[in-house]
Design a protein around this motif. Structure first.
Motif, PDB file in Angstrom:
ATOM      1  N   ASN A  86      62.134  40.303 -22.241  1.00 17.94           N
ATOM      2  CA  ASN A  86      61.840  41.573 -23.097  1.00 17.94           C
ATOM      3  C   ASN A  86      60.957  40.726 -24.362  1.00 17.94           C
ATOM      4  O   ASN A  86      60.716  39.675 -24.539  1.00 17.94           O
ATOM      5  CB  ASN A  86      63.166  41.734 -24.195  1.00 17.94           C
ATOM      6  CG  ASN A  86      64.055  40.859 -24.552  1.00 17.94           C
ATOM      7  OD1 ASN A  86      63.480  40.441 -25.552  1.00 17.94           O
ATOM      8  ND2 ASN A  86      65.262  40.664 -24.171  1.00 17.94           N
ATOM      9  N   THR A  88      60.920  40.610 -27.336  1.00 15.65           N
ATOM     10  CA  THR A  88      61.704  39.943 -28.671  1.00 15.65           C
ATOM     11  C   THR A  88      61.925  38.378 -28.195  1.00 15.65           C
ATOM     12  O   THR A  88      61.797  37.436 -29.007  1.00 15.65           O
ATOM     13  CB  THR A  88      62.918  40.508 -29.132  1.00 15.65           C
ATOM     14  OG1 THR A  88      64.007  40.509 -28.204  1.00 15.65           O
ATOM     15  CG2 THR A  88      62.714  41.703 -29.689  1.00 15.65           C
ATOM     16  N   ASN A  89      62.253  38.071 -26.884  1.00 14.97           N
ATOM     17  CA  ASN A  89      62.326  36.645 -26.406  1.00 14.97           C
ATOM     18  C   ASN A  89      61.117  35.986 -25.910  1.00 14.97           C
ATOM     19  O   ASN A  89      60.978  34.779 -25.476  1.00 14.97           O
ATOM     20  CB  ASN A  89      63.619  36.224 -25.725  1.00 14.97           C
ATOM     21  CG  ASN A  89      63.492  36.978 -24.500  1.00 14.97           C
ATOM     22  OD1 ASN A  89      62.334  37.249 -23.857  1.00 14.97           O
ATOM     23  ND2 ASN A  89      64.630  36.804 -23.615  1.00 14.97           N
ATOM     24  N   PRO A  94      55.527  37.712 -32.139  1.00 17.12           N
ATOM     25  CA  PRO A  94      55.604  39.047 -32.256  1.00 17.12           C
ATOM     26  C   PRO A  94      54.093  39.611 -31.692  1.00 17.12           C
ATOM     27  O   PRO A  94      53.208  38.797 -31.772  1.00 17.12           O
ATOM     28  CB  PRO A  94      55.642  39.466 -33.731  1.00 17.12           C
ATOM     29  CG  PRO A  94      55.269  38.415 -34.282  1.00 17.12           C
ATOM     30  CD  PRO A  94      55.798  37.017 -33.297  1.00 17.12           C
ATOM     31  N   PRO A 108      64.300  51.292 -28.226  1.00 17.71           N
ATOM     32  CA  PRO A 108      65.022  50.674 -29.262  1.00 17.71           C
ATOM     33  C   PRO A 108      64.137  50.089 -30.530  1.00 17.71           C
ATOM     34  O   PRO A 108      63.351  49.487 -30.254  1.00 17.71           O
ATOM     35  CB  PRO A 108      66.080  50.113 -28.667  1.00 17.71           C
ATOM     36  CG  PRO A 108      65.247  49.599 -27.318  1.00 17.71           C
ATOM     37  CD  PRO A 108      64.481  50.576 -26.916  1.00 17.71           C
ATOM     38  N   GLU A 109      64.775  50.021 -31.598  1.00 10.36           N
ATOM     39  CA  GLU A 109      64.164  49.453 -32.717  1.00 10.36           C
ATOM     40  C   GLU A 109      64.135  47.894 -32.622  1.00 10.36           C
ATOM     41  O   GLU A 109      63.023  47.267 -33.336  1.00 10.36           O
ATOM     42  CB  GLU A 109      65.049  49.681 -34.062  1.00 10.36           C
ATOM     43  CG  GLU A 109      64.864  51.069 -34.257  1.00 10.36           C
ATOM     44  CD  GLU A 109      65.482  51.639 -35.869  1.00 10.36           C
ATOM     45  OE1 GLU A 109      65.732  50.528 -36.473  1.00 10.36           O
ATOM     46  OE2 GLU A 109      65.743  52.872 -35.912  1.00 10.36           O
ATOM     47  N   TRP A 110      65.068  47.304 -31.691  1.00  6.82           N
ATOM     48  CA  TRP A 110      64.755  45.901 -31.573  1.00  6.82           C
ATOM     49  C   TRP A 110      63.533  45.605 -30.624  1.00  6.82           C
ATOM     50  O   TRP A 110      63.103  44.384 -30.984  1.00  6.82           O
ATOM     51  CB  TRP A 110      66.187  45.308 -30.635  1.00  6.82           C
ATOM     52  CG  TRP A 110      66.266  45.647 -29.290  1.00  6.82           C
ATOM     53  CD1 TRP A 110      67.173  46.825 -29.062  1.00  6.82           C
ATOM     54  CD2 TRP A 110      65.819  45.059 -28.231  1.00  6.82           C
ATOM     55  NE1 TRP A 110      67.152  46.767 -27.714  1.00  6.82           N
ATOM     56  CE2 TRP A 110      66.389  45.919 -27.023  1.00  6.82           C
ATOM     57  CE3 TRP A 110      64.767  44.073 -27.777  1.00  6.82           C
ATOM     58  CZ2 TRP A 110      65.937  45.859 -25.893  1.00  6.82           C
ATOM     59  CZ3 TRP A 110      64.517  43.937 -26.535  1.00  6.82           C
ATOM     60  CH2 TRP A 110      65.287  44.751 -25.449  1.00  6.82           C
ATOM     61  N   ILE A 111      63.207  46.530 -29.837  1.00  5.01           N
ATOM     62  CA  ILE A 111      61.664  46.399 -29.218  1.00  5.01           C
ATOM     63  C   ILE A 111      60.470  46.728 -30.110  1.00  5.01           C
ATOM     64  O   ILE A 111      59.634  45.782 -30.384  1.00  5.01           O
ATOM     65  CB  ILE A 111      61.682  47.283 -27.821  1.00  5.01           C
ATOM     66  CG1 ILE A 111      62.725  46.607 -26.931  1.00  5.01           C
ATOM     67  CG2 ILE A 111      60.437  47.200 -27.411  1.00  5.01           C
ATOM     68  CD1 ILE A 111      62.622  47.305 -25.703  1.00  5.01           C
ATOM     69  N   GLY A 113      60.506  46.439 -33.220  1.00  2.00           N
ATOM     70  CA  GLY A 113      60.286  45.022 -34.358  1.00  2.00           C
ATOM     71  C   GLY A 113      59.665  43.923 -33.757  1.00  2.00           C
ATOM     72  O   GLY A 113      59.327  43.402 -34.517  1.00  2.00           O
ATOM     73  N   ALA A 114      59.424  44.090 -32.420  1.00  2.00           N
ATOM     74  CA  ALA A 114      58.879  42.834 -31.954  1.00  2.00           C
ATOM     75  C   ALA A 114      57.289  42.967 -32.011  1.00  2.00           C
ATOM     76  O   ALA A 114      56.316  42.073 -31.447  1.00  2.00           O
ATOM     77  CB  ALA A 114      59.030  42.746 -30.624  1.00  2.00           C
ATOM     78  N   GLY A 155      62.563  54.827 -34.900  1.00  2.00           N
ATOM     79  CA  GLY A 155      63.627  55.038 -34.178  1.00  2.00           C
ATOM     80  C   GLY A 155      64.115  56.453 -33.620  1.00  2.00           C
ATOM     81  O   GLY A 155      64.727  56.646 -32.698  1.00  2.00           O
TER      82      GLY A 155
END
Length: 206
Positions: A86, A88-89, A94, A108-111, A113-114, A155
């Motif tokens: 994904n 983020t990892n 970034p 999603p916001e975690w994606i 945010g990357a 989001g």
């Protein structure tokens, strides 16, 4: 020479292929990974009496996505987070740019945010026609023109600030559904120039 933009793309359907070609041919872009769908959604797949209730049907664009990415040495995945991968990892995160088009799910916001810049291309005029089937919404409303809209992603789906729009005439037909199909097809060539405009903006701001 300016630093290339590390890019991840979430793309599907014919517009996604137009965007993919624009990214692969742009010397400013370093495309790291493409996410796409390899099967049609349930609503577009033939019904069949089996354990999942429908026949899993391969998207016609999937082999083309796969061939283009493999030829260019770009990773291609069929789900966000598939096989433990994904944004983020990933060691490239970034990213400078996350570009999205025809994605079925809320990203999603975690994606989001990357990426320094997360931008969606929506097949409709925003903020007037958000959500599903915006071209049909415009046709049923009697619009003479439709648009594809580039906007910053948040989001909330289709709610971010608008960056740019490209307009095209509605293609008239005997039914709303037929007019929608013809108009969507007429919009396809506009995705590449809008993509290049997005890259222009991100290049200046990165």
């Amino acid at each position: 020479m300016a630093k290339k933009l590390k890019t991840v793309a979430l793309l599907a359907r014919k517009p996604g292929l137009e965007i993919l070609d624009a990214l692969l041919s742009d010397p400013r872009i370093d495309l790291k990974v493409v996410y796409t769908y390899n099967h049609l959604p349930k609503s577009e797949s033939p019904k069949e009496n089996n354990s999942i209730g429908y026949t899993v049907t391969q998207r016609p664009e999937w082999p083309v996505f796969k061939e283009k990415c493999e030829r260019a040495g770009v990773l291609i995945w069929t789900e966000v987070g598939s096989n433990g991968f994904n944004p983020t990892n990933d060691r490239h995160a970034p990213y400078d740019l996350l570009l999205c088009c025809n994605w079925r799910q809320v990203v999603p916001e975690w994606i989001l945010g990357a990426a320094r810049h997360a931008i969606n291309i929506h097949r409709g005029e925003l903020p007037k026609y958000p959500g599903k089937r915006p071209v049909l919404q415009a046709v049923e409303a009697g619009e003479a023109r439709v648009a594809i809209t580039a906007h910053k992603m948040t989001g909330v789906i289709d709610a971010g600030p608008v960056i740019a729009k490209i307009y095209a005439d509605v293609v008239k037909a005997s039914t709303f559904a037929e007019s929608e199909t013809l108009t969507r097809d007429a919009l396809v060539p506009y995705y590449a120039p809008l993509t290049r405009f997005i890259v222009d903006i991100v290049s200046r701001e990165t």
